[in-house]
Design a protein around this motif. Sequence first.
Motif, PDB file in Angstrom:
ATOM      1  N   ALA A  70       9.857  -8.942   0.824  1.00 47.44           N
ATOM      2  CA  ALA A  70       8.596  -9.667   0.715  1.00 47.44           C
ATOM      3  C   ALA A  70       7.474  -8.645   0.563  1.00 47.44           C
ATOM      4  CB  ALA A  70       8.396 -10.541   1.944  1.00 47.44           C
ATOM      5  N   GLU A  71       6.257  -9.124   0.540  1.00 48.93           N
ATOM      6  CA  GLU A  71       5.142  -8.232   0.202  1.00 48.93           C
ATOM      7  C   GLU A  71       5.063  -6.995   1.103  1.00 48.93           C
ATOM      8  OE1 GLU A  71       1.172  -9.860   0.386  1.00 48.93           O
ATOM      9  OE2 GLU A  71       0.456  -8.377  -1.049  1.00 48.93           O
ATOM     10  N   ASN A  72       5.243  -7.194   2.413  1.00 51.49           N
ATOM     11  CA  ASN A  72       5.133  -6.045   3.307  1.00 51.49           C
ATOM     12  C   ASN A  72       6.177  -4.977   3.017  1.00 51.49           C
ATOM     13  OD1 ASN A  72       2.954  -7.173   4.494  1.00 51.49           O
ATOM     14  ND2 ASN A  72       4.017  -7.862   6.341  1.00 51.49           N
ATOM     15  N   ASP A  73       7.385  -5.404   2.595  1.00 55.32           N
ATOM     16  CA  ASP A  73       8.415  -4.418   2.250  1.00 55.32           C
ATOM     17  C   ASP A  73       7.995  -3.624   1.023  1.00 55.32           C
ATOM     18  OD1 ASP A  73      10.339  -5.321   4.242  1.00 55.32           O
ATOM     19  OD2 ASP A  73      10.449  -7.131   3.018  1.00 55.32           O
ATOM     20  N   ILE A  74       7.267  -4.267   0.138  1.00 57.26           N
ATOM     21  CA  ILE A  74       6.810  -3.563  -1.059  1.00 57.26           C
ATOM     22  C   ILE A  74       5.730  -2.551  -0.665  1.00 57.26           C
ATOM     23  CG2 ILE A  74       5.718  -3.830  -3.328  1.00 57.26           C
ATOM     24  CD1 ILE A  74       8.692  -4.960  -2.860  1.00 57.26           C
ATOM     25  N   VAL A  75       4.817  -2.967   0.202  1.00 51.93           N
ATOM     26  CA  VAL A  75       3.734  -2.059   0.610  1.00 51.93           C
ATOM     27  C   VAL A  75       4.291  -0.865   1.391  1.00 51.93           C
ATOM     28  CG1 VAL A  75       1.663  -1.824   2.041  1.00 51.93           C
ATOM     29  CG2 VAL A  75       1.992  -3.883   0.650  1.00 51.93           C
ATOM     30  N   PHE A  76       5.176  -1.141   2.349  1.00 49.23           N
ATOM     31  CA  PHE A  76       5.648  -0.062   3.229  1.00 49.23           C
ATOM     32  C   PHE A  76       6.948   0.566   2.763  1.00 49.23           C
ATOM     33  CE2 PHE A  76       3.317  -3.025   6.149  1.00 49.23           C
ATOM     34  CZ  PHE A  76       2.167  -2.252   6.182  1.00 49.23           C
ATOM     35  N   GLY A  77       7.525   0.046   1.691  1.00 48.46           N
ATOM     36  CA  GLY A  77       8.797   0.553   1.207  1.00 48.46           C
ATOM     37  C   GLY A  77       9.928  -0.344   1.674  1.00 48.46           C
TER      38      GLY A  77
ATOM     39  N   GLY B  97      -1.139   0.851  -3.348  1.00 49.69           N
ATOM     40  CA  GLY B  97      -1.998  -0.027  -4.157  1.00 49.69           C
ATOM     41  C   GLY B  97      -1.837  -1.481  -3.749  1.00 49.69           C
ATOM     42  N   ARG B  98      -0.586  -1.882  -3.550  1.00 49.89           N
ATOM     43  CA  ARG B  98      -0.328  -3.258  -3.122  1.00 49.89           C
ATOM     44  C   ARG B  98      -0.889  -3.467  -1.709  1.00 49.89           C
ATOM     45  NH1 ARG B  98       0.162  -8.024  -5.595  1.00 49.89           N
ATOM     46  NH2 ARG B  98      -0.221  -9.283  -3.755  1.00 49.89           N
ATOM     47  N   GLY B  99      -0.884  -2.399  -0.915  1.00 52.21           N
ATOM     48  CA  GLY B  99      -1.451  -2.467   0.428  1.00 52.21           C
ATOM     49  C   GLY B  99      -2.931  -2.804   0.394  1.00 52.21           C
ATOM     50  N   ILE B 100      -3.657  -2.242  -0.570  1.00 51.68           N
ATOM     51  CA  ILE B 100      -5.086  -2.539  -0.710  1.00 51.68           C
ATOM     52  C   ILE B 100      -5.266  -4.025  -1.056  1.00 51.68           C
ATOM     53  CG2 ILE B 100      -7.184  -2.045  -2.038  1.00 51.68           C
ATOM     54  CD1 ILE B 100      -6.384   0.300  -0.295  1.00 51.68           C
ATOM     55  N   ILE B 101      -4.436  -4.507  -1.969  1.00 49.73           N
ATOM     56  CA  ILE B 101      -4.531  -5.919  -2.369  1.00 49.73           C
ATOM     57  C   ILE B 101      -4.262  -6.819  -1.166  1.00 49.73           C
ATOM     58  CG2 ILE B 101      -3.508  -7.709  -3.844  1.00 49.73           C
ATOM     59  CD1 ILE B 101      -2.979  -5.476  -5.915  1.00 49.73           C
ATOM     60  N   ALA B 102      -3.207  -6.458  -0.406  1.00 58.18           N
ATOM     61  CA  ALA B 102      -2.858  -7.261   0.776  1.00 58.18           C
ATOM     62  C   ALA B 102      -3.996  -7.232   1.802  1.00 58.18           C
ATOM     63  CB  ALA B 102      -1.563  -6.735   1.400  1.00 58.18           C
ATOM     64  N   GLY B 129      -3.448  -0.485 -10.417  1.00 61.03           N
ATOM     65  CA  GLY B 129      -4.235  -1.707 -10.314  1.00 61.03           C
ATOM     66  C   GLY B 129      -4.722  -1.998  -8.904  1.00 61.03           C
ATOM     67  N   GLY B 130      -3.932  -1.618  -7.906  1.00 57.56           N
ATOM     68  CA  GLY B 130      -4.298  -1.886  -6.519  1.00 57.56           C
ATOM     69  C   GLY B 130      -5.609  -1.222  -6.142  1.00 57.56           C
TER      70      GLY B 130
END
Lengths: 346, 270
Positions: A70-77, B97-102, B129-130
């Motif tokens: 899910a999204e958190n796995d993408i952000v943190f690896g 980058g995705r972290g910034i979006i989140a 993009g993030g």
Amino acid sequence: MSLKASPTLSSRSGGCTLTGALSVTTHVRDAASIIHGPKGCAHHNFSLLHATGLDNDLAVIPALVSSALAENDIVFGGEEALARTIQAVSLRDVSAVFVLSTCIVDTIGDDVEAVCAREYGVPVIPVSTAGFLGGTFHDGVNKALISLAGIAQPIEHDRNVNIIGEMNLEYEVEENYAEILRLLTLLGLPAGIRFVHTLKFDEIGMLGAAQLNILRDPSLVPVGEFLKSRFGTPYISSFPHGLSGTLAFLKSVADTCKIDGSRAMGIERALQGEILADFADLGESRAVFSGPVSDPVSFQAAQETADALHIQVGKDSGSTPVPVHPVVGTAGVKRMLHRWRRALHA
Amino acid sequence: MKQIALYGKGGIGKSTTSANLSAALSERGLDILQIGCDPKRDSTRMLMHGRFIPTVMDLVRTQGDAAVTLADVEFKGYNNVRCVEAGGPEPGVGCAGRGIIATFQLLEKFGALNGDVIVYDVLGDVVCGGFAMPMREGYAQEIYLVTSGELMSLYAANNICKAIKRLSSRVKSKCRLAGVICNAKGQPREEELVAEFARRVNSSLIGFIPRDRVVQLAELNKKTVIEYEPASAQAECYRTLALRIMENTSLTIPTPLEIDELESLAYSFI
């Protein structure tokens, strides 16, 4: 023998690398395949493999597991999610685990190989299958076969002949295999393993024993080359197409295995004569080729068959469309002729 | 509500400028929110007297999104400037980058994006993009480029112009280049050069921050210059910058330079 028209050319639009690899790894029946990515990648492929299996009278539930990122796995690896999934799967009754990557994990740079290299108590084999890198379905098949072949160690050769890279999703997969088996038997050669079709993981160990590998299709040449360099096994790059193609195939197999193929070729030639005689009623018809197939090999085989029966092929107003299918061996030609007869006598 | 974002080469002084700008704006009695958009999470540190506040992504990682509240991520710093750090994954994994979006989605959910001015302090390069997120979706409408007169710094600023140009051409985009801030290294004719650069990219020099030892001293004392040496000339510079930004209405679509154009510009100011 099935007379049902085949859903041909699964290579249309290239397809997804992941799906190609899964068409191989899910045929190692005692192993599980983990799709490292969002759930949807697994769902979509599960449906496709299950439905295709049912179409081929195989009620097998593909052993697919998703690491369900899910999204958190993408952000943190996603590496820890993968490790947890492998851990959970390794506790089941499986002889091996395949780990296939998806677009998103290769985008964020998860080190799938490093996670697979940890200790889980069962062999864990990574296959890099991110579709966005430009690979097709065929590339997925090749990558999976090469990854699997890497497990097998070189061993002493026997007389067996392996079948490599069968198109597990094609409708005629069993009929095509039966035809190759028939031709090998005609030459007095024993069949080795089907790499990979309904195989047990341990059987992969026998991969290097064969004296010859027969590839399903020339797109598998990279696999043939890999096996040649790893095990010293020569290969023939395709199943045979058409009447003369089948005879040439027999000769080529016999020559590579250093046996006399003349008797087998004589028997096959006689069989082909009988079949043509059975379809003599089609002679002097006027036909035009139809169907979704565009590869020149299939058209050549169809043209040769039409010529042998004196069927005139052209686009005249009186021509009846007859379907062209990718036909394997003499049996494939016979199946095609049955379809032509239905069309021409309709 | 005014929403501004500071972009520029890594190490050029975006965070120092942002923090002093926020401090100066707060002195005007305004409600300020500063959001650090860099996994290094040190944007608001001087406003927080040296404290590294917990980041949004840290809390999401340890507690899960559902458990995080606004009170966990928003901290009051100097003169009630509200401070948020986006944070990100450990270096070398995942997708910052995705972290910034989140983070933005979460702040949006909290209704935290309010006040008189929001200052977005974004990491050096718009690598994906993030990190362009603060420029998108109607967040920061005014982009300020922080640069010195050094070529590599101008080069980075020019690259960011490309991102602004691309994003501003989108139909609903409100993002515009609002000006160039020169955070000087102390090289000769630096102000002239950066002003000329600003003009060439269809903008203007909105502020010149000279190099001054007091900036380092304030930092070592874990304070902004505004707080550490309020009567200094440097503090006055930040106040002037704050005033100009509040009064600035000149928003443009930038015209980034070709590399040889940029090089010959820098060369002509040797």
